[in-house]
Design a protein around this motif. Structure first.
Motif, PDB file in Angstrom:
ATOM      1  N   LEU B 255     -64.012  90.835  60.530  1.00 28.90           N
ATOM      2  CA  LEU B 255     -63.504  92.138  60.931  1.00 28.90           C
ATOM      3  C   LEU B 255     -62.363  91.969  61.953  1.00 28.90           C
ATOM      4  N   LEU B 256     -62.672  91.074  62.912  1.00 31.30           N
ATOM      5  CA  LEU B 256     -61.501  90.937  63.866  1.00 31.30           C
ATOM      6  C   LEU B 256     -60.224  90.364  63.223  1.00 31.30           C
ATOM      7  N   ASP B 257     -60.555  89.393  62.332  1.00 34.38           N
ATOM      8  CA  ASP B 257     -59.369  89.070  61.471  1.00 34.38           C
ATOM      9  C   ASP B 257     -58.471  90.224  60.833  1.00 34.38           C
ATOM     10  N   ASN B 261     -54.939  90.826  62.149  1.00 31.05           N
ATOM     11  CA  ASN B 261     -54.027  90.298  61.118  1.00 31.05           C
ATOM     12  C   ASN B 261     -53.786  90.971  59.764  1.00 31.05           C
ATOM     13  N   GLY B 262     -54.562  91.945  59.526  1.00 29.50           N
ATOM     14  CA  GLY B 262     -54.451  92.582  58.456  1.00 29.50           C
ATOM     15  C   GLY B 262     -55.130  91.838  57.032  1.00 29.50           C
ATOM     16  N   HIS B 263     -55.926  90.729  57.291  1.00 30.38           N
ATOM     17  CA  HIS B 263     -56.467  90.007  56.094  1.00 30.38           C
ATOM     18  C   HIS B 263     -57.700  89.368  56.904  1.00 30.38           C
ATOM     19  N   ALA B 264     -58.721  89.263  55.745  1.00 27.46           N
ATOM     20  CA  ALA B 264     -59.923  88.511  56.050  1.00 27.46           C
ATOM     21  C   ALA B 264     -59.919  87.156  55.779  1.00 27.46           C
ATOM     22  N   THR B 265     -59.479  86.106  56.577  1.00 23.86           N
ATOM     23  CA  THR B 265     -59.223  84.726  55.957  1.00 23.86           C
ATOM     24  C   THR B 265     -60.166  83.977  55.441  1.00 23.86           C
TER      25      THR B 265
END
Lengths: 120, 441
Positions: B255-257, B261-265
């Protein structure tokens, strides 16, 4: 206009790209190739099998440039790709009959940008 | 671990079949974590350094494992003094099938050995893609002797931190803070990779990173669950907390990602799992499962922002060992002092939330001591080694990649242009042509 084909070491690619960028050379094609430039073979071992790696990984750059850019481009690659050891690569400069930019239909000098190098 | 160890030592020394069965499995599980770490780290580096990075973990299985049997086990777990164990068990003297707690002594030694192996391997993430292989092996051997064995003795082997009541169930301090801080110092001593900060250095195989994180989680059930040193209630509690905490860390991290940054990496998710595992390690046998979820969720924040901050500095802790294991370990050790509860483990202690703020102070003492000791000793070892050998490769070797230059192999060789050298010609032909490559190492 000319087509410049340069074969360089993969680990020097970033330096070359940086030098070309600084020289304001825009637009190029890069491919990973295998080649041999007279360097000593690398010896590798895989479970009792010893092999000489005759072909080394190289990067081949193809750059279409206008006449005033030929020297600038060659100089940038020479400066950035050299380590001084056998296997640094080659630069070939070839005459080009025609160039067409597909997007606009422009041709020849107009199709390779820019036409005037920085500082000339 | 320490509390249960004391408890079982008081009991009659008989070997329990059930406990032995679980500890046999746990030992194999923890040993698997080192190959898992090899995949986790190996996927994060560039393809030209994949084998070298993975070998840095694999070589610890041999180098540190043997050292453990020869002398390090004795230094860590022989009674000795409050500061260091003795040599009673050196060369495995007196380590037989007799009961140590409720499991055979040999099994206890092997189980503890797997911890020493992975702890040394963890440090490699800070020095990948540039440290020469030989000096690296020398470093982890010296480090296990001079840093791991003493700290393990202080916390688990009856040393002075154990006496002070520091809670470290499965090695948050001994393993993770220790390795994390040492990694930070090692990255500073070696300096950054030649391309660091100049060009993007990207993971070459993200599926490897996910595979490694998954296998680490699997092995961690032995790491935490096995730290009960017995089968039964405590092992089940530690197992369940190891099951839950990384789930919370994974979700918070993703969720932080997403929001930043707009993406779950995928690399972020894998990192989140490892950070959650690190954080729950000291707490696993002392807190409730509900607390484990809270601990896992909270632990995501410090490590997440430590990684984001580190990426903007000149510090090339290449695979973020400090942010993951150092910061994660410190967070876990302190949160153990917050969430610990005697209701779940009477042999442990109450933490801040149960009205015992003093435990948090004790935890901070454990953290502070290991940070200072690991930091100073790693600096001393590396400076000492640097006086006799060159620690890192030159720029040319680094450019070619560590696989070819250190190991004479490639991870993804196509075989194109390779010429078979027959045994008859191998000796005269191989020697001179190998010289240019070796000379540049």
């Amino acid at each position: 206009m000319k087509l410049i084909i340069a074969t360089v070491r993969p680990d020097k690619l970033n330096d070359v790209l940086e030098a070309l960028y600084r020289a304001e050379v825009r637009g190029l094609t890069a491919s990973r190739v295998m080649g041999h430039g007279g360097e000593v073979e690398r010896v590798e071992n895989y479970r009792g099998t010893t092999v000489k790696m005759g072909l080394q990984e190289k990067v081949r750059l193809e750059i279409g440039v206008s006449e005033p850019f030929v020297d600038v481009t060659v100089k940038a690659i020479l400066g950035a790709a050299r380590t001084g050891e056998v296997g640094d690569g080659k630069i070939f400069v070839l005459d080009v009959e025609q160039v067409h930019r597909i997007r606009t239909g422009e041709r020849d000098e107009a199709a390779v940008t820019p036409t005037i190098p920085a500082g000339v | 671990m320490l509390a249960t160890l004391l408890a079982v030592q008081d009991a009659a020394p008989t070997v329990s079949g059930a406990d032995t069965a679980w500890m046999l499995i746990s030992t194999a599980l923890v040993l698997l974590m080192t190959p898992a770490l090899a995949f986790f780290y190996g996927g994060l580096v560039r393809s030209k350094n994949a084998l070298n990075t993975m070998m840095m973990s694999f070589v610890a299985l041999g180098a540190v494992g043997l050292l453990w049997a020869l002398v390090a086990y004795s230094l860590a777990f022989d009674a000795g003094t409050a500061w260091i164990g003795g040599f009673t068990n050196a060369l495995l003297a007196g380590v037989g099938v007799e009961a140590k707690g409720t499991i055979p002594h040999v099994l206890f030694m092997a189980y503890q050995g797997t911890f020493a192996i992975i702890t040394a391997a963890l440090i490699s993430g800070a020095v990948v893609e540039r440290m020469r292989f030989g000096p690296y092996v020398a470093f982890i051997v010296l480090w296990t002797l001079l840093v791991y064995a003493p700290v393990a003795h202080w916390v688990w082997g009856g040393g002075w931190l154990m006496t002070k009541g520091v809670l470290d169930f499965a090695g948050g301090t001994v393993v993770h803070i220790n390795a994390g801080v040492s990694a930070l110092v090692a990255a500073m001593v070696l300096g950054g990779r030649k391309d660091f900060g100049r060009q993007a250095i990207l993971p070459h195989n993200v599926p490897f990173v996910l595979l490694g994180a998954g296998l680490l989680w699997f092995g961690w059930f032995g790491f935490n669950g096995g730290s009960a040193l017995a089968s039964g209630e405590l092992a089940s509690l530690a197992f369940t907390n190891t099951f839950l905490a990384p789930m919370a860390t994974l979700m918070v991290w993703v969720l932080l990602d997403y929001f930043r940054n707009g993406h779950a990496t995928a690399v972020g998710g894998a990192t989140g799992i490892v950070v959650g595992l690190v954080a729950v390690t000291p707490a696993a046998g002392f807190i409730s499962p509900a607390s484990a979820i809270a601990l896992g969720a909270l632990a995501a924040f410090p490590s997440y922002f430590a990684i984001a901050l580190r990426a903007r500095t000149r510090l090339d802790d290449s695979l973020d060992v400090f942010a993951g294991h150092g910061v994660g370990g410190i967070t876990g050790a302190l949160l153990t002092g917050v969430f610990a509860s005697k209701a779940f483990n009477p042999a442990g202690n109450d933490g801040l939330l149960a009205g015992n703020a003093a435990q948090l102070v004790t935890q901070a003492l454990g953290v502070g001591v290991s940070v200072v000791y690991a930091g100073v000793m790693t600096l001393v070892i590396l400076k000492g080694l640097a006086a006799v050998v060159q620690l890192r490769s030159d720029a040319r070797t680094e450019g070619l990649g560590m696989d070819v230059t250190q190991h004479g192999e490639e991870a993804y060789s196509t075989g194109e242009g390779s010429i078979l050298v027959l045994p008859a010609e191998a000796a005269p032909a191989a020697a001179p042509s190998a010289v240019p490559a070796t000379a540049a190492r």
